[in-house]
Structure formats: structure tokens, C-alpha cells
Write a protein that holds these residues in place. Sequence first.
Motif, PDB file in Angstrom:
ATOM      1  N   SER A 194       0.847  -1.192   0.000  1.00 28.82           N
ATOM      2  CA  SER A 194       0.000   0.000   0.000  1.00 28.82           C
ATOM      3  C   SER A 194       0.879   1.238   0.000  1.00 28.82           C
ATOM      4  CB  SER A 194      -0.933   0.019   1.223  1.00 28.82           C
ATOM      5  OG  SER A 194      -0.186   0.211   2.419  1.00 28.82           O
ATOM      6  N   VAL A 195       0.309   2.325  -0.496  1.00 31.28           N
ATOM      7  CA  VAL A 195       0.990   3.615  -0.480  1.00 31.28           C
ATOM      8  C   VAL A 195      -0.045   4.684  -0.170  1.00 31.28           C
ATOM      9  CG1 VAL A 195       0.746   3.807  -3.005  1.00 31.28           C
ATOM     10  CG2 VAL A 195       2.388   5.271  -1.806  1.00 31.28           C
ATOM     11  N   GLN A 196       0.293   5.597   0.722  1.00 28.09           N
ATOM     12  CA  GLN A 196      -0.637   6.686   1.010  1.00 28.09           C
ATOM     13  C   GLN A 196      -0.605   7.697  -0.123  1.00 28.09           C
ATOM     14  OE1 GLN A 196      -1.327   8.028   5.055  1.00 28.09           O
ATOM     15  NE2 GLN A 196      -1.067  10.140   4.398  1.00 28.09           N
ATOM     16  N   VAL A 197      -1.765   8.273  -0.403  1.00 25.09           N
ATOM     17  CA  VAL A 197      -1.894   9.222  -1.502  1.00 25.09           C
ATOM     18  C   VAL A 197      -0.885  10.369  -1.349  1.00 25.09           C
ATOM     19  CG1 VAL A 197      -3.680  10.650  -0.404  1.00 25.09           C
ATOM     20  CG2 VAL A 197      -3.620  10.448  -2.907  1.00 25.09           C
ATOM     21  N   PHE A 198      -0.365  10.847  -2.485  1.00 26.04           N
ATOM     22  CA  PHE A 198       0.614  11.925  -2.626  1.00 26.04           C
ATOM     23  C   PHE A 198       2.054  11.477  -2.369  1.00 26.04           C
ATOM     24  CE2 PHE A 198      -3.120  14.496  -0.838  1.00 26.04           C
ATOM     25  CZ  PHE A 198      -3.708  14.620  -2.085  1.00 26.04           C
ATOM     26  N   LEU A 199       2.264  10.167  -2.154  1.00 27.14           N
ATOM     27  CA  LEU A 199       3.630   9.672  -1.962  1.00 27.14           C
ATOM     28  C   LEU A 199       4.129   8.985  -3.226  1.00 27.14           C
ATOM     29  CD1 LEU A 199       3.502   8.131   1.629  1.00 27.14           C
ATOM     30  CD2 LEU A 199       4.200  10.429   0.960  1.00 27.14           C
ATOM     31  N   PRO A 200       5.469   8.977  -3.420  1.00 25.91           N
ATOM     32  CA  PRO A 200       6.430   9.836  -2.723  1.00 25.91           C
ATOM     33  C   PRO A 200       6.231  11.294  -3.130  1.00 25.91           C
ATOM     34  CG  PRO A 200       7.496   8.671  -4.522  1.00 25.91           C
ATOM     35  CD  PRO A 200       6.098   8.130  -4.442  1.00 25.91           C
ATOM     36  N   TYR A 201       6.624  12.207  -2.240  1.00 25.10           N
ATOM     37  CA  TYR A 201       6.471  13.623  -2.537  1.00 25.10           C
ATOM     38  C   TYR A 201       7.257  13.998  -3.796  1.00 25.10           C
ATOM     39  CZ  TYR A 201       4.779  14.084   2.300  1.00 25.10           C
ATOM     40  OH  TYR A 201       4.081  13.962   3.473  1.00 25.10           O
ATOM     41  N   PRO A 202       6.790  14.990  -4.547  1.00 26.75           N
ATOM     42  CA  PRO A 202       7.526  15.426  -5.743  1.00 26.75           C
ATOM     43  C   PRO A 202       8.931  15.920  -5.384  1.00 26.75           C
ATOM     44  CG  PRO A 202       5.335  16.397  -5.666  1.00 26.75           C
ATOM     45  CD  PRO A 202       5.555  15.751  -4.334  1.00 26.75           C
ATOM     46  N   ARG A 203       9.797  15.965  -6.387  1.00 22.43           N
ATOM     47  CA  ARG A 203      11.191  16.355  -6.173  1.00 22.43           C
ATOM     48  C   ARG A 203      11.319  17.746  -5.560  1.00 22.43           C
ATOM     49  NH1 ARG A 203      14.753  12.992  -8.591  1.00 22.43           N
ATOM     50  NH2 ARG A 203      13.917  11.496 -10.102  1.00 22.43           N
ATOM     51  N   GLY A 204      10.386  18.615  -5.828  1.00 15.98           N
ATOM     52  CA  GLY A 204      10.470  19.973  -5.303  1.00 15.98           C
ATOM     53  C   GLY A 204      10.255  20.071  -3.806  1.00 15.98           C
ATOM     54  N   VAL A 205       9.764  18.991  -3.177  1.00 18.44           N
ATOM     55  CA  VAL A 205       9.567  18.980  -1.729  1.00 18.44           C
ATOM     56  C   VAL A 205      10.843  18.437  -1.093  1.00 18.44           C
ATOM     57  CG1 VAL A 205       8.143  18.144   0.179  1.00 18.44           C
ATOM     58  CG2 VAL A 205       7.102  18.593  -2.047  1.00 18.44           C
ATOM     59  N   ARG A 206      11.555  19.272  -0.374  1.00 20.46           N
ATOM     60  CA  ARG A 206      12.833  18.879   0.213  1.00 20.46           C
ATOM     61  C   ARG A 206      12.627  18.089   1.497  1.00 20.46           C
ATOM     62  NH1 ARG A 206      15.547  24.662   0.658  1.00 20.46           N
ATOM     63  NH2 ARG A 206      13.465  24.974   1.586  1.00 20.46           N
ATOM     64  N   PRO A 207      13.533  17.152   1.797  1.00 22.31           N
ATOM     65  CA  PRO A 207      13.425  16.411   3.063  1.00 22.31           C
ATOM     66  C   PRO A 207      13.302  17.350   4.254  1.00 22.31           C
ATOM     67  CG  PRO A 207      15.068  15.385   1.657  1.00 22.31           C
ATOM     68  CD  PRO A 207      14.636  16.657   0.956  1.00 22.31           C
ATOM     69  N   GLY A 208      12.321  17.091   5.066  1.00 18.28           N
ATOM     70  CA  GLY A 208      12.026  17.940   6.213  1.00 18.28           C
ATOM     71  C   GLY A 208      10.857  18.871   5.984  1.00 18.28           C
ATOM     72  N   ASP A 209      10.536  19.150   4.712  1.00 18.72           N
ATOM     73  CA  ASP A 209       9.378  19.999   4.423  1.00 18.72           C
ATOM     74  C   ASP A 209       8.085  19.208   4.607  1.00 18.72           C
ATOM     75  OD1 ASP A 209      11.074  22.034   3.802  1.00 18.72           O
ATOM     76  OD2 ASP A 209      10.817  21.914   1.627  1.00 18.72           O
ATOM     77  N   PRO A 210       7.009  19.867   5.032  1.00 23.04           N
ATOM     78  CA  PRO A 210       5.724  19.173   5.172  1.00 23.04           C
ATOM     79  C   PRO A 210       5.092  18.907   3.812  1.00 23.04           C
ATOM     80  CG  PRO A 210       5.448  21.504   5.620  1.00 23.04           C
ATOM     81  CD  PRO A 210       6.927  21.287   5.430  1.00 23.04           C
ATOM     82  N   SER A 211       4.106  18.073   3.815  1.00 19.85           N
ATOM     83  CA  SER A 211       3.370  17.807   2.574  1.00 19.85           C
ATOM     84  C   SER A 211       2.673  19.078   2.103  1.00 19.85           C
ATOM     85  CB  SER A 211       2.318  16.724   2.802  1.00 19.85           C
ATOM     86  OG  SER A 211       1.468  16.610   1.673  1.00 19.85           O
ATOM     87  N   PRO A 212       2.768  19.398   0.815  1.00 24.72           N
ATOM     88  CA  PRO A 212       2.094  20.588   0.302  1.00 24.72           C
ATOM     89  C   PRO A 212       0.648  20.330  -0.111  1.00 24.72           C
ATOM     90  CG  PRO A 212       3.439  19.637  -1.420  1.00 24.72           C
ATOM     91  CD  PRO A 212       3.630  18.763  -0.202  1.00 24.72           C
ATOM     92  N   PHE A 213       0.156  19.121   0.085  1.00 26.32           N
ATOM     93  CA  PHE A 213      -1.151  18.753  -0.440  1.00 26.32           C
ATOM     94  C   PHE A 213      -2.202  18.703   0.663  1.00 26.32           C
ATOM     95  CE2 PHE A 213       2.115  16.528  -2.979  1.00 26.32           C
ATOM     96  CZ  PHE A 213       2.036  17.339  -4.099  1.00 26.32           C
ATOM     97  N   VAL A 214      -3.439  19.066   0.288  1.00 24.77           N
ATOM     98  CA  VAL A 214      -4.545  19.136   1.242  1.00 24.77           C
ATOM     99  C   VAL A 214      -5.715  18.328   0.701  1.00 24.77           C
ATOM    100  CG1 VAL A 214      -6.122  20.644   2.496  1.00 24.77           C
ATOM    101  CG2 VAL A 214      -3.805  21.445   1.944  1.00 24.77           C
TER     102      VAL A 214
END
Length: 315
Positions: free
Chosen positions: A66-86
Motif C-alpha cells: 500500500s501507499v498513502q496518496v501523494f507519496l512519494p512527494y515530488p522532487r520539489g519537496v525537500r526532506p524535512g518539508d511538510p506535505s504541500p497537499f490538502v
Amino acid sequence: PPPRGVYNARMTKLAATIEGSPDADVTCRAVKALDLGFHGLGLEPPLYASQWEKLRETLPRESVLSVQVFLPYPRGVRPGDPSPFVLGSLHPEERRDALKFGEETIIFADRNSIPFVRIPPIVLEGLAGSGPGRAPRGMSRESPRLAQLAARRQLEAVPRLDSLRSLLYRLLEAADRRGISIALTPGGFIDELPGFEEAAVLFRELEGAPLRVWPDTLRAAAALEARPGVPPWDLCGGKMAGLTVRGFDSRGEPLPLGGGCLDPDALKPILEGAPIWLADPGPVESGDGLEESLRFLRTLESRPENEKRTGILFP
């Protein structure tokens, strides 16, 4: 092999959560989980693009369940940044992003032979921190404050559910084309939606679509406590994809897996009905909790049908 018990009359796949906090060695954890004997993995947030690129090189095909929706985060999301999706946003731009990257998750799942894309509950930020019917923050169930929270939730829930419904329609179309199922985790707390009853409405509206339910033990316990005697999982028609197994205390705070406040007999129907048990080790003082989690699931799996125990999820 363990003796055949109430829960292993058919093969249940035991899986471990994999998430990629910035300092986590995701690859090491995944390899260890499979080497220990977990049948597969569940990808949970956060998981960044760079972490997935390293991870996929080491994983056997079809080892991610299984994978949670929006994963893996796009390349523009740097490690440590929160998910940009709502999820369930009321803002048009955020709704477009949720659809675009939700479809990207389905494509990702298809390419990597992942059968389920899991959608977590929406958290209503204005009510966050309020517990279920079990007296949030020490509040009595009869408290006027709890009634006020319920009324506020009802007002906030309608447009957010409409937004989620619109997203689900589009994602289910994409999932159906690729042979992927969407697995919805109902909320059990007053600040989460859809609750089990609201999820049941969605299931009726979307009958025939590749939509399944993926409860977790914490939220199922909260929903059962809010409405004693009404098994919430029955509302979703038995379309079970999996179950996330968590340890927690009476206030819903996480505990290491194997500690908690719920007799597993209360969870028997969803344990029997879930083809995948996804272990969330919870907070551990040392190590990663994988060995303890696998031991706990195997103990639960081999539990004889006539053995009434209160020690598996109780401290």
C-alpha cells in the motif's frame, strides 16, 4: 509454524510501515522488515523522492502492499518539508493539486505493482485535538462543549466532504483504468472525516468503483466507544482492503505496538476481514520496533478461537 487460530484460517499478509523522516534510513528499515519475515511494506508519510529512488533499487517486486496518496512527494519537496497537499480543500488551486498528484500516486502504484492507494482521514483544523465521544481532554460526554464541537463539525464537514467526494470520483476513474484500488481510512474522532457513517454513504454512492475500506485500530476503537454496540466497520459493507494496527492509550495517545487499552476480541471482525495487517510500531525507546511488532502480530494471528484474552492489547 504457529497453531491455526481464529485469525489465520486464511493467509493474512503482515506488513510494516515505512516512512522517511529526514534522518531515517528508509532502505535499511525496509530490508530489515522483509528479512525478519514481514510479507510486505506500507509506504507512509513523509516519503521524499530521493528516499524512494534509493529504496526501490533494493525492494523485490510486489513487496509494497500500500501507499498513502501523494507519496512519494515530488522532487520539489525537500526532506524535512511538510506535505504541500490538502485533502478536501475548499481552495480551487489546492483541489487541482490534490487531483493532479493523487493521479500521480495511482500511476506510481501501477508502475510499482502496489495494489492499494490509501486515503487518510481529513483533519478539521478548527477542531483538532478534540477526542471522540470518549470525552476529549477529560471532557464529559454530556458536556455542552462536546455538543458545540459536534455542531461545528457538522457545519464544517459538508463542504469538505463534497470536496473529498469530487476528488474520489476522479481518482477512482483513474484507478479503475489501471487496476488499482483506493482504500479509505475512516476517522474515529470528532475532528476527522469521513467518519464511518459518512464513509458508508460514500460507499453506497460509489458502488461498483474500486473503493475499499482500510480502518486502523485506534480510530475503530474511538468510533466503537462513541457508539457502543454499533460496530462501525459493518457500515462499510465488508469491502476490507487492510487494517493498520496501532498501540494506544485511553486518550488516543500512541504507545508501542502491543500496549493499549482495547481487548482484541472487540476487533475480531476487522481482524478476520482484513487481508493485510499493517503494523505501526509507534514510539519506541530504542531500536525500530520491527521485531516486537512482528512478534505481536504473530501472537495475535495464532490466538486460539476459544482463548479469551485481555492481555494482547492491554498493557
